[in-house]
Design an enzyme around this catalytic site. Structure first.
Site, PDB file in Angstrom:
ATOM      1  N   GLY A  14       0.839  -1.207   0.000  1.00  0.00           N
ATOM      2  CA  GLY A  14       0.000   0.000   0.000  1.00  0.00           C
ATOM      3  C   GLY A  14       0.870   1.251   0.000  1.00  0.00           C
ATOM      4  NE  ARG A  75      -1.977  -4.755  -1.300  1.00  0.00           N
ATOM      5  CZ  ARG A  75      -1.667  -4.011  -0.247  1.00  0.00           C
ATOM      6  NH1 ARG A  75      -0.597  -4.269   0.445  1.00  0.00           N
ATOM      7  NH2 ARG A  75      -2.440  -2.998   0.123  1.00  0.00           N
ATOM      8  CG  ASP A 106       4.125  -7.232   7.586  1.00  0.00           C
ATOM      9  OD1 ASP A 106       3.450  -7.006   6.567  1.00  0.00           O
ATOM     10  OD2 ASP A 106       3.680  -7.804   8.587  1.00  0.00           O
ATOM     11  CB  THR A 128       2.800   0.721   6.061  1.00  0.00           C
ATOM     12  OG1 THR A 128       1.431   0.524   6.502  1.00  0.00           O
ATOM     13  CG2 THR A 128       3.693   0.365   7.238  1.00  0.00           C
ATOM     14  CG  ASP A 130      -1.512  -0.261   7.995  1.00  0.00           C
ATOM     15  OD1 ASP A 130      -2.392   0.589   7.811  1.00  0.00           O
ATOM     16  OD2 ASP A 130      -1.342  -1.247   7.255  1.00  0.00           O
ATOM     17  CG  ASP A 132       1.424  -2.891  10.378  1.00  0.00           C
ATOM     18  OD1 ASP A 132       2.235  -2.221   9.705  1.00  0.00           O
ATOM     19  OD2 ASP A 132       0.641  -3.704   9.853  1.00  0.00           O
ATOM     20  NE  ARG A 174      -1.230  -4.841   7.255  1.00  0.00           N
ATOM     21  CZ  ARG A 174      -0.134  -5.557   7.096  1.00  0.00           C
ATOM     22  NH1 ARG A 174      -0.121  -6.505   6.187  1.00  0.00           N
ATOM     23  NH2 ARG A 174       0.939  -5.336   7.808  1.00  0.00           N
TER      24      ARG A 174
HETATM   25  O1  F6P Z   1      -1.451  -1.327   4.652  1.00  0.00           O
HETATM   26  C1  F6P Z   1      -2.023  -0.113   4.278  1.00  0.00           C
HETATM   27  C2  F6P Z   1      -3.498  -0.263   4.052  1.00  0.00           C
HETATM   28  O2  F6P Z   1      -4.029   0.984   3.659  1.00  0.00           O
HETATM   29  C3  F6P Z   1      -4.280  -0.817   5.240  1.00  0.00           C
HETATM   30  O3  F6P Z   1      -4.530   0.157   6.219  1.00  0.00           O
HETATM   31  C4  F6P Z   1      -5.497  -1.359   4.554  1.00  0.00           C
HETATM   32  O4  F6P Z   1      -6.118  -2.384   5.305  1.00  0.00           O
HETATM   33  C5  F6P Z   1      -4.937  -1.910   3.281  1.00  0.00           C
HETATM   34  O5  F6P Z   1      -3.738  -1.196   3.019  1.00  0.00           O
HETATM   35  C6  F6P Z   1      -5.820  -1.799   2.084  1.00  0.00           C
HETATM   36  O6  F6P Z   1      -5.182  -2.434   1.023  1.00  0.00           O
HETATM   37  P1  F6P Z   1      -5.625  -2.367  -0.497  1.00  0.00           P
HETATM   38  O7  F6P Z   1      -4.974  -1.151  -1.100  1.00  0.00           O
HETATM   39  O8  F6P Z   1      -5.079  -3.615  -1.079  1.00  0.00           O
HETATM   40  O9  F6P Z   1      -7.126  -2.276  -0.526  1.00  0.00           O
END
Ligand code: F6P
Length: 321
Positions: A14, A75, A106, A128, A130, A132, A174
């Site tokens: 992300g 990803r 991660d 990120t 998050d 985390d 997340r």
């Molecule tokens: O890891 C960053 C994040 O924005 C999280 O907070 C969220 O759950 C996720 O990515 C959403 O991912 P995607 O862009 O694949 O919908």
């Protein structure tokens, strides 16, 4: 020590505000040390496909204040396979790339660790919203996301107060509650609901009733997405004591926007530190900011060691209510 004349950088997972400032810092540190810098487009997908661009002065001009990532992100499922990794190594060999900086969360660090284990010098920068990642107090983009959420919540407070409403605001994060907790303290929210702590709906309803009985004009609950959706929570709160509940999902706006000065400075420091690390032979490590000091720690710590929410911030939610 390996030769380190050409260093590549990629963003993965992300996106988060500050990634561009980190890319610029990697490229500028390469220039400062008379090394070449190569940008990899679309994360590990671009690495497999050999989608490389030179990151010269012109390419990185004016990017540091922009949100998102100029290198794009993805990803990659292919990179999780041994064949995908071999292809990526082959592309880097062909392009004369000697080392790699990976900016991401991660999931991205699992890939970085795999390259390191295959003998390719790789250093990670935690990016990120998050926050985390173990091994750093802050990740790139977290501060901007907190401020973006805060700006939106200040507006929600105005209308919540006028209508005497209860607002359940769902924030990202997340499976972790770092973003929710920081946003809750910054916005003066009455409650925070995070995956790290047990939730008693009955207890919450009791507290809401008491708060309504005290004539509190409105109430704000910050809910981490990792617990449940705001709509689900609203359904579960059968009795809010008199408050008229409303739901807001902040969603992807939390990932965008110009980075705050904190995130730009952090990204610039981390970008320079990671590149200098590669130049002195570091690999298999990520940069972390611990007590305002940059340090390296093993990449696998990012996901194998638990990072705890601040007990001090948690206690503030109760004390300030
Ligand atoms: O890891 C960053 C994040 O924005 C999280 O907070 C969220 O759950 C996720 O990515 C959403 O991912 P995607 O862009 O694949 O919908």
């Amino acid at each position: 020590m390996n030769k380190m004349d050409r260093i590549a950088v990629l963003t993965s997972g992300g996106d988060s505000p500050g990634m561009n400032a980190a890319i610029r810092a990697v490229a500028r540190t390469c220039m400062f040390n008379d090394k070449e810098c190569i940008g990899v487009m679309r994360g590990y997908e671009g690495l497999i496909e050999g989608d490389f661009v030179p990151l010269d002065r012109k390419a990185i001009g004016g990017i540091m204040h922009r949100g998102g990532t100029v290198l794009k992100t993805a990803r990659s499922e292919r990179f999780k396979t041994p064949e995908g990794r071999e292809l990526a190594l082959e592309q880097m060999r062909k392009a004369g790339i000697d080392g790699l900086v990976v900016i991401g969360g991660d999931g991205s660090f699992h890939g970085a660790k795999a390259l390191h284990d295959l003998g390719f010098p790789t250093v990670g920068i935690p990016g990120t919203i998050d926050n985390d990642i173990t091994g750093t107090d802050e990740t790139i983009g977290f501060d901007t996301a907190v401020n973006t959420a805060l700006e939106a919540i200040r507006k929600l407070r105005d209308t919540a107060s006028s209508h005497e409403r209860l607002f359940i605001v769902e924030v990202m994060g997340r499976n972790a509650g770092f973003l929710a907790l920081e946003v809750a303290v910054a916005s003066g929210a009455e409650y925070v609901v995070v995956p790290e702590l047990p939730l008693s709906i009955g207890q919450l309803c009791k507290q809401l009733k008491a708060s309504y009985a005290e004539h509190r004009s409105h109430t704000l609950i910050i809910l981490a997405e990792g617990v449940m959706s705001a709509a689900q929570m609203c359904e579960k709160l059968q009795d809010t004591g008199g408050y008229d509940p409303r739901v807001t999902v902040l969603g992807y706006i939390q990932r965008g926007g110009s980075p705050t000065s904190f995130d730009i400075v952090l990204s610039t420091r981390m970008g320079a530190f990671a590149t200098e690390g590669l130049l002195i032979g570091k690999s298999g490590v990520m940069v972390g900011n611990i007590n305002h000091k940059l340090v390296f720690s093993d990449l696998e710590r990012a996901w194998s060691e638990h990072k705890s929410l601040s007990p001090e911030l948690l206690s503030l939610i109760t004390k300030m209510n």
